[in-house]
Design a protein around this motif. Structure first.
Motif, PDB file in Angstrom:
ATOM      1  N   LEU A  34       0.833  -1.197   0.000  1.00 16.09           N
ATOM      2  CA  LEU A  34       0.000   0.000   0.000  1.00 16.09           C
ATOM      3  C   LEU A  34       0.874   1.256   0.000  1.00 16.09           C
ATOM      4  CD1 LEU A  34      -2.714   1.460   0.157  1.00 16.09           C
ATOM      5  CD2 LEU A  34      -2.657   1.128   2.644  1.00 16.09           C
ATOM      6  N   GLU A  37       2.295   1.745  -3.441  1.00 21.05           N
ATOM      7  CA  GLU A  37       1.304   2.266  -4.389  1.00 21.05           C
ATOM      8  C   GLU A  37       1.035   3.755  -4.140  1.00 21.05           C
ATOM      9  OE1 GLU A  37      -0.357   0.584  -7.158  1.00 21.05           O
ATOM     10  OE2 GLU A  37       1.426  -0.595  -6.691  1.00 21.05           O
ATOM     11  N   GLN A 137      -5.346   3.507 -12.353  1.00 21.69           N
ATOM     12  CA  GLN A 137      -5.100   2.113 -12.013  1.00 21.69           C
ATOM     13  C   GLN A 137      -4.377   2.002 -10.669  1.00 21.69           C
ATOM     14  OE1 GLN A 137      -6.354  -0.650 -13.618  1.00 21.69           O
ATOM     15  NE2 GLN A 137      -5.639  -1.576 -11.720  1.00 21.69           N
ATOM     16  N   ILE A 140      -6.820   2.606  -7.911  1.00 20.43           N
ATOM     17  CA  ILE A 140      -7.657   1.408  -7.719  1.00 20.43           C
ATOM     18  C   ILE A 140      -6.888   0.369  -6.915  1.00 20.43           C
ATOM     19  CG2 ILE A 140      -8.696  -0.562  -8.931  1.00 20.43           C
ATOM     20  CD1 ILE A 140      -9.480   1.463 -11.164  1.00 20.43           C
ATOM     21  N   ASN A 141      -5.623   0.147  -7.282  1.00 22.81           N
ATOM     22  CA  ASN A 141      -4.794  -0.819  -6.557  1.00 22.81           C
ATOM     23  C   ASN A 141      -4.670  -0.436  -5.084  1.00 22.81           C
ATOM     24  OD1 ASN A 141      -4.406  -2.117  -8.996  1.00 22.81           O
ATOM     25  ND2 ASN A 141      -2.323  -1.365  -9.283  1.00 22.81           N
ATOM     26  N   GLY A 143      -6.705   1.428  -3.352  1.00 17.40           N
ATOM     27  CA  GLY A 143      -8.019   1.252  -2.733  1.00 17.40           C
ATOM     28  C   GLY A 143      -8.293  -0.206  -2.398  1.00 17.40           C
ATOM     29  N   ASN A 144      -7.909  -1.102  -3.308  1.00 17.91           N
ATOM     30  CA  ASN A 144      -8.099  -2.532  -3.049  1.00 17.91           C
ATOM     31  C   ASN A 144      -7.263  -2.989  -1.851  1.00 17.91           C
ATOM     32  OD1 ASN A 144      -9.881  -2.793  -5.181  1.00 17.91           O
ATOM     33  ND2 ASN A 144      -8.333  -3.493  -6.619  1.00 17.91           N
ATOM     34  N   LEU A 145      -6.034  -2.509  -1.776  1.00 17.03           N
ATOM     35  CA  LEU A 145      -5.184  -2.877  -0.642  1.00 17.03           C
ATOM     36  C   LEU A 145      -5.741  -2.319   0.662  1.00 17.03           C
ATOM     37  CD1 LEU A 145      -1.694  -2.374  -2.327  1.00 17.03           C
ATOM     38  CD2 LEU A 145      -2.671  -4.551  -1.550  1.00 17.03           C
ATOM     39  N   GLU A 146      -6.270  -1.101   0.638  1.00 12.46           N
ATOM     40  CA  GLU A 146      -6.886  -0.528   1.834  1.00 12.46           C
ATOM     41  C   GLU A 146      -8.093  -1.358   2.268  1.00 12.46           C
ATOM     42  OE1 GLU A 146      -7.585   3.501   0.537  1.00 12.46           O
ATOM     43  OE2 GLU A 146      -5.691   4.199   1.401  1.00 12.46           O
ATOM     44  N   ASN A 147      -8.879  -1.827   1.305  1.00 10.80           N
ATOM     45  CA  ASN A 147     -10.038  -2.676   1.616  1.00 10.80           C
ATOM     46  C   ASN A 147      -9.599  -3.988   2.253  1.00 10.80           C
ATOM     47  OD1 ASN A 147     -11.922  -0.830   0.698  1.00 10.80           O
ATOM     48  ND2 ASN A 147     -12.006  -1.705  -1.359  1.00 10.80           N
ATOM     49  N   ILE A 148      -8.523  -4.569   1.746  1.00 14.29           N
ATOM     50  CA  ILE A 148      -8.004  -5.819   2.309  1.00 14.29           C
ATOM     51  C   ILE A 148      -7.583  -5.596   3.756  1.00 14.29           C
ATOM     52  CG2 ILE A 148      -6.067  -7.448   2.195  1.00 14.29           C
ATOM     53  CD1 ILE A 148      -6.240  -7.153  -0.897  1.00 14.29           C
ATOM     54  N   THR A 151     -10.698  -5.142   5.947  1.00 15.90           N
ATOM     55  CA  THR A 151     -11.380  -6.425   6.143  1.00 15.90           C
ATOM     56  C   THR A 151     -10.631  -7.273   7.161  1.00 15.90           C
ATOM     57  OG1 THR A 151     -12.216  -6.378   3.876  1.00 15.90           O
ATOM     58  CG2 THR A 151     -12.194  -8.511   4.967  1.00 15.90           C
TER      59      THR A 151
END
Length: 161
Positions: A34, A37, A137, A140-141, A143-148, A151
């Motif tokens: 993260l 990125e 992009q 987005i990457n 954001g996906n890592l932050e979501n992981i 979670t």
């Protein structure tokens, strides 16, 4: 025949490349990804800003050359630095000097200079567009890592409770 069947059983088909492989990462690895990125995103944004500044300067040059070609014996102020200017007359507005790499100065017609600057502006625009796609992009990457991470944190809180 029994040997043939046994060989066929041992010659299993390799996994297809489209099958997803499970990868396990630690929380620190994900956090580091993260951070990477985010650093990449900052570098992209800085480069876009630099290119946009160059685009403004290039378009300003185009506009100035177009206006210059309309005038004869025009007067202008030339900056000398530290807020000091000198008034000068422009005797020849049909030709201008252009700096090439290596500090080489060449004379070109006003029209040729405008065309060259327009090519530069197009190249800058293309590079800005490509960087904006990369920026999207990368965002987005990130954001996906932050979501992981969120979670995983939520699951850890549930396990503690």
């Amino acid at each position: 025949m029994a040997k043939e069947e046994k060989n066929q059983e041992n010659n299993e088909m390799p996994e297809k490349p489209s099958q997803a492989k499970e990868v396990k990462l630690t929380g620190n690895q994900i956090a580091e990804m993260l951070n990477s990125e985010k650093a990449k995103l900052n570098a992209i944004m800085q480069r876009i800003n630099e290119l946009q500044t160059a685009m403004i300067e290039t378009k300003g040059g185009i506009n100035a050359l177009k206006e210059l070609s309309k005038q004869k014996n025009a007067k202008t102020l030339i900056p000398l630095g530290a807020g000091v200017f000198v008034e000068a007359g422009i005797e020849n507005s049909e030709n201008v000097k252009i700096t090439l790499p290596g500090n080489v100065i060449v004379q070109k017609s006003n029209e040729a200079a405008v065309k060259e600057l327009e090519k530069q502006a197009e190249a800058l625009s293309n590079e800005i567009n490509a960087l904006q796609k990369e920026q999207q992009q990368t965002a987005i990457n990130a954001g996906n890592l932050e979501n992981i991470i969120r979670t995983a944190q939520t699951q850890m809180k549930k396990q503690k409770a």
